[in-house]
Scaffold this motif. Structure first.
Motif, PDB file in Angstrom:
ATOM      1  N   PRO A   1       0.628  -1.312  -0.011  1.00 50.84           N
ATOM      2  CA  PRO A   1      -0.087   0.007  -0.050  1.00 50.84           C
ATOM      3  C   PRO A   1       0.738   1.353   0.049  1.00 50.84           C
ATOM      4  O   PRO A   1       0.330   2.422  -0.102  1.00 50.84           O
ATOM      5  N   SER A   2       2.100   1.222   0.182  1.00 49.35           N
ATOM      6  CA  SER A   2       2.875   2.184   0.168  1.00 49.35           C
ATOM      7  C   SER A   2       3.273   2.466  -1.373  1.00 49.35           C
ATOM      8  O   SER A   2       3.655   3.833  -1.595  1.00 49.35           O
ATOM      9  N   THR A   3       2.941   1.768  -2.219  1.00 49.16           N
ATOM     10  CA  THR A   3       3.291   2.226  -3.762  1.00 49.16           C
ATOM     11  C   THR A   3       2.066   2.082  -4.376  1.00 49.16           C
ATOM     12  O   THR A   3       2.111   2.972  -5.306  1.00 49.16           O
ATOM     13  N   TRP A   4       0.968   1.393  -4.069  1.00 49.11           N
ATOM     14  CA  TRP A   4      -0.190   1.444  -4.808  1.00 49.11           C
ATOM     15  C   TRP A   4      -1.431   1.679  -3.942  1.00 49.11           C
ATOM     16  O   TRP A   4      -1.623   0.765  -2.908  1.00 49.11           O
ATOM     17  N   SER A   5      -2.457   2.517  -4.212  1.00 50.51           N
ATOM     18  CA  SER A   5      -3.424   2.584  -3.425  1.00 50.51           C
ATOM     19  C   SER A   5      -4.424   1.578  -3.586  1.00 50.51           C
ATOM     20  O   SER A   5      -4.966   1.044  -4.578  1.00 50.51           O
ATOM     21  N   PRO A   6      -4.610   0.746  -2.478  1.00 51.68           N
ATOM     22  CA  PRO A   6      -5.726  -0.392  -2.482  1.00 51.68           C
ATOM     23  C   PRO A   6      -7.164  -0.001  -2.966  1.00 51.68           C
ATOM     24  O   PRO A   6      -7.879  -0.933  -3.612  1.00 51.68           O
ATOM     25  N   GLU A   7      -7.455   1.293  -2.920  1.00 52.17           N
ATOM     26  CA  GLU A   7      -9.092   1.623  -3.356  1.00 52.17           C
ATOM     27  C   GLU A   7      -9.229   1.649  -4.925  1.00 52.17           C
ATOM     28  O   GLU A   7     -10.198   1.644  -5.371  1.00 52.17           O
ATOM     29  N   THR A   8      -7.761   1.464  -5.495  1.00 54.03           N
ATOM     30  CA  THR A   8      -8.183   1.519  -6.951  1.00 54.03           C
ATOM     31  C   THR A   8      -8.252   0.294  -7.729  1.00 54.03           C
ATOM     32  O   THR A   8      -8.561   0.013  -8.869  1.00 54.03           O
ATOM     33  N   ILE A   9      -8.096  -0.930  -6.892  1.00 52.97           N
ATOM     34  CA  ILE A   9      -8.486  -2.196  -6.995  1.00 52.97           C
ATOM     35  C   ILE A   9      -9.913  -2.798  -6.565  1.00 52.97           C
ATOM     36  O   ILE A   9     -10.436  -2.522  -5.535  1.00 52.97           O
TER      37      ILE A   9
END
Length: 784
Positions: free
Chosen positions: A91-99
């Protein structure tokens, strides 16, 4: 084609950390289609040592064998992600909300709490978890373990949580299908190693922080000692083991001294006993002592060096190491440590080149192996499953506890004379009269959320009742040494007659096959046999252990993974099977960097204590008794920030990474002088806010008061008979901000005889009274 349990799953990894790579590795080895969705320059693991002659990373290749690789500037929008059953991300790299599909977010500290934005590392987790404080000489500093243990443990735990919630979806076909979002924390996953420390601290049972290399309470003799021709690992807990060990070494005069029948008393007399033991060992062969001692039922270990590890007959026969390939080069690495015998795993494999599968994912013909079921999770994912727990001690009970935490009905089976040895291995009449069986903190810690019954399995009535219970169960887990259940006619070939669809997970120390299959071992013995001690500490130290029964907890996590994998296959096909878990092989993946180094370079990595090959790091003194802080300068930027903060380092701000490592002996005293009078927790916060990796070294007492764990409600307080209110560590997975609720504390001995034997198995009250009168069941321990 070989049928593999997870072959209907598609997993996408968009972060490529060591932790997420290990999650994907476990899925891939049991058949899942795993796609690494990489940036155009590839995952950072592609540069990690050891490097092959062709420049490829052996560690990346080991972690990513049997997976696909695609490259894209926008991983979140890639087709593999949108079609996946599960997406792995940092989650420091990619926002979970986008999945929009199922997500397992693997982070160092979780998505909320005071440490959520802190920089993490394997060393930081080992410092904060309370592991590191126990390793090293008495006068310090503590030693940083090498490698990536914390991330591998975090990945194994994330695999367990992910597969459990996928199984929960599969179990509710026809229900609504909300995707789950799993918060998996490396910090809390690693606390399973050390949780007993704060529990003891809460109960005012002080534990010494550090007693020296390979010395830790309450057991003695326990350690790794030199013999005439190698190293011998020793663990003696019970009076019988001590007596046999004395006779093995020719120390008969000490075997029956009443004082030395207590392991704690032996530890207090170590200054007297150890010279005698060392002298006796020095004249004998480690190999000979190992085999003769095991024949006497003493948990001894031959401690192989890394160059010996690949040739140990037990490991050769079990294919514990497999061939991996990257480009035109191959090497040996650890095989998957749990084996489903009817649906075998992939052993070894080939790592895909960067972007090797781009074209496959662009074609219209590309199809998933199976259409995802439209299902959803309601409540705890394993509700409705019944597991019989024949485990003793730590490893087997922890494997079952994880399933109980996730909703399974777990029925623990003991007897009144052969009760769980974590209640006690030195029972006396006084202990029984004082209800000592119900006051063991370690038993309480690992048996929450379970039911408990007693059955004398050596009596035919007890054996038949167990078979009747198994006929109604989904799975069974046990971690006896290899010869116990066959003697009772309760091995798999007998149990499967009672339940042809049974999943049986067997967790003996060295696995269920091979020349060591019947050998006796504890978690310490397993670690001694694994090669790990030859990777830790300094060259002039003996092979260095990690100062707890490391093999037990790691085996427990792997036992959970084995159970869930077999239960997934059973849910899909109705087929049960025997699952073989070798506890020692569970430790090999944690030693992968050293094992791969040995295979690639034909020599072991140097043992350099706390030094790191790639960046400056160390453990430095702080204010207070046993106050220590880990500091790591992992980049030029963090080094410059550290130099700006520490006056004595300002002139060195321009040093590059190689120069910093070459001048580490000059840098360390400057840092020590600066840290010495500061509070470790405050200094950790100051450095972390500047982007420098830092972590205080917790001990049992300070871990109890860790502000991050407190803010996250990590310790849940539940009452239990005989001991009152007790802290219970939360499971390491969350679906939201709150932890999974612990429903009940550990059961007392035979607490659920009436419910399980009466209501579930249909015995009436008169039958139960006869069984109790005959000693087949009961609620109080008895001495043999």
């Amino acid at each position: 084609m070989t049928v593999r349990p997870l072959q209907d799953l598609l997993i996408a990894d968009i972060s490529g950390t060591i932790a997420s790579a290990y999650v994907g590795k476990l899925f891939a080895e049991y058949g899942a289609r795993v796609v690494n969705v990489e940036p155009t320059h590839g995952f950072s693991t592609r540069t990690l040592p050891p490097l092959l002659n062709n420049g490829h990373s052996a560690l990346h290749s080991y972690l990513n064998a049997n997976k696909e690789s695609v490259t894209t500037p926008d991983p979140v929008s890639h087709r593999a992600v949108s079609e996946a059953d599960l997406v792995l991300l940092d989650p420091s790299t990619w926002s979970p909300e986008t999945i929009k599909t199922n997500v397992c977010a693997i982070s160092w500290f979780g998505l909320n709490g005071p440490y959520a934005a802190y920089q993490g590392s394997d060393g930081a987790i080992q410092a904060l978890s309370g592991l590191m404080i126990g390793i090293g000489e008495v006068d310090g500093p503590p030693i940083i373990p090498p490698g990536y243990h914390a991330q591998m443990i975090g990945g194994l735990s994330a695999f367990n949580g992910s597969l459990a919630f996928l199984l929960g979806q599969l179990s509710r076909e026809g229900a609504s299908a909300p995707a789950f979002f799993l918060d998996a924390k490396i910090y809390e996953a690693n606390l399973c190693l050390t949780e007993l420390g704060p529990i003891n601290a809460y109960n005012k049972n002080p534990l010494p922080s550090r007693m020296g290399i390979n010395t830790f309470p309450p057991t003695y003799p326990l350690g790794i000692w030199p013999c005439r021709d190698g190293w011998l690992g020793v663990t003696c807990l019970s009076p019988a083991q001590w007596q046999a060990f004395c006779r093995l070494l020719g120390l008969d005069d000490y075997a029956d001294i009443p004082l030395f029948q207590s392991s704690v008393a032996r530890l207090e007399a170590a200054d007297v006993l150890e010279p005698l033991i060392l002298d006796a060992l020095s004249r004998q062969s480690a190999e000979d002592l190992f085999y003769r001692g095991q024949a006497m039922r003493i948990p001894l270990a031959r401690v192989p060096t890394l160059d010996e590890l690949f040739d140990v007959d037990q490991y050769v026969e079990r294919h514990a190491f497999s061939n991996y390939r990257s480009g035109d080069e191959s090497f040996l690495g650890p095989s998957v440590p749990f084996r489903l015998l009817e649906t075998s795993p992939v052993l070894g494999g080939v790592a895909a080149a960067l972007g090797a599968d781009n074209d496959d994912w662009l074609t219209k013909e590309n199809q998933l192996l199976a259409e995802r079921p439209e299902t959803g999770v309601s409540g705890l994912p394993l509700t409705g499953l019944t597991i019989v727990d024949l485990g003793m001690g730590w490893a087997g009970p922890l494997a079952a506890r994880n399933l109980a935490d996730l909703g399974a009905t777990v029925i623990k089976v003991e007897s009144c004379t052969r009760f769980d040895w974590w209640r006690s291995w030195e029972a006396t009449e006084e202990w029984i009269a004082d209800d000592g069986a119900e006051k063991s903190l370690q038993f309480i810690y690992v048996n929450r959320n379970k039911l408990d019954i007693t059955l004398d399995l050596e009596a035919e009535e007890g054996r038949e009742l167990l078979l009747k219970l198994i006929s109604q169960a989904d799975a069974l887990v046990e971690n006896y040494s290899g010869e116990v259940l066959p003697k009772l006619r309760l091995d798999y070939q007998h149990l499967v007659q009672a339940n042809p669809e049974l999943v049986m997970v067997s967790m003996p120390p060295f696995g269920s096959a091979g020349p060591w299959a019947g050998f006796r071992a504890y978690g310490s013995t397993v670690e001694q046999s694994s090669g790990l001690p030859h990777m830790s500490g300094y060259e002039d130290h003996p092979p260095t252990m990690l100062h707890l029964a490391y093999g037990d907890a790691i085996s427990g996590l792997n036992g959970t993974a084995a159970l869930l994998t077999a239960l997934w296959h059973k849910r899909r096909t109705g087929q049960g099977q025997f699952v073989d878990v070798s506890q020692v092989e569970c430790l090999f993946p944690l030693g992968a960097p050293g094992i791969l180094h040995q295979s690639v370079h034909s020599q072991p990595p140097a043992r350099t204590g706390s030094k790191h090959d790639l960046h400056l790091q160390g453990v430095f003194p702080c204010d207070g008794v046993e106050g220590w802080i880990l500091i790591q300068a992992c980049s030029d930027d963090s080094w410059q920030k550290l130099c700006h903060l520490v006056p004595g380092l300002s002139v060195l701000a321009g040093l590059n990474a190689d120069e910093r490592l070459s001048q580490q002996k000059q840098i360390e005293p400057v840092l020590s002088d600066w840290t010495r009078d500061q509070d470790a927790s405050e200094l950790m916060g100051k450095l972390q806010q500047m982007g420098v990796v830092a972590a205080r070294l917790h001990n049992a007492e300070s871990l109890l008061d860790d502000r991050h764990l407190k803010a996250r409600g990590y310790l849940q307080m539940l009452k239990r008979e005989f001991v009152g209110l007790q802290p219970h560590p939360s499971p390491p997975w969350r679906l939201g901000r709150d932890p999974l609720s612990i429903r009940q504390s550990a059961p007392t001995l035979g607490q659920h005889n009436q419910f399980v034997l009466g209501e579930m198995l249909g015995l009436d009250q008169a039958e139960l009274e006869v069984l109790e009168k005959e000693g087949v069941i009961g609620t109080k321990p008895r001495l043999n």
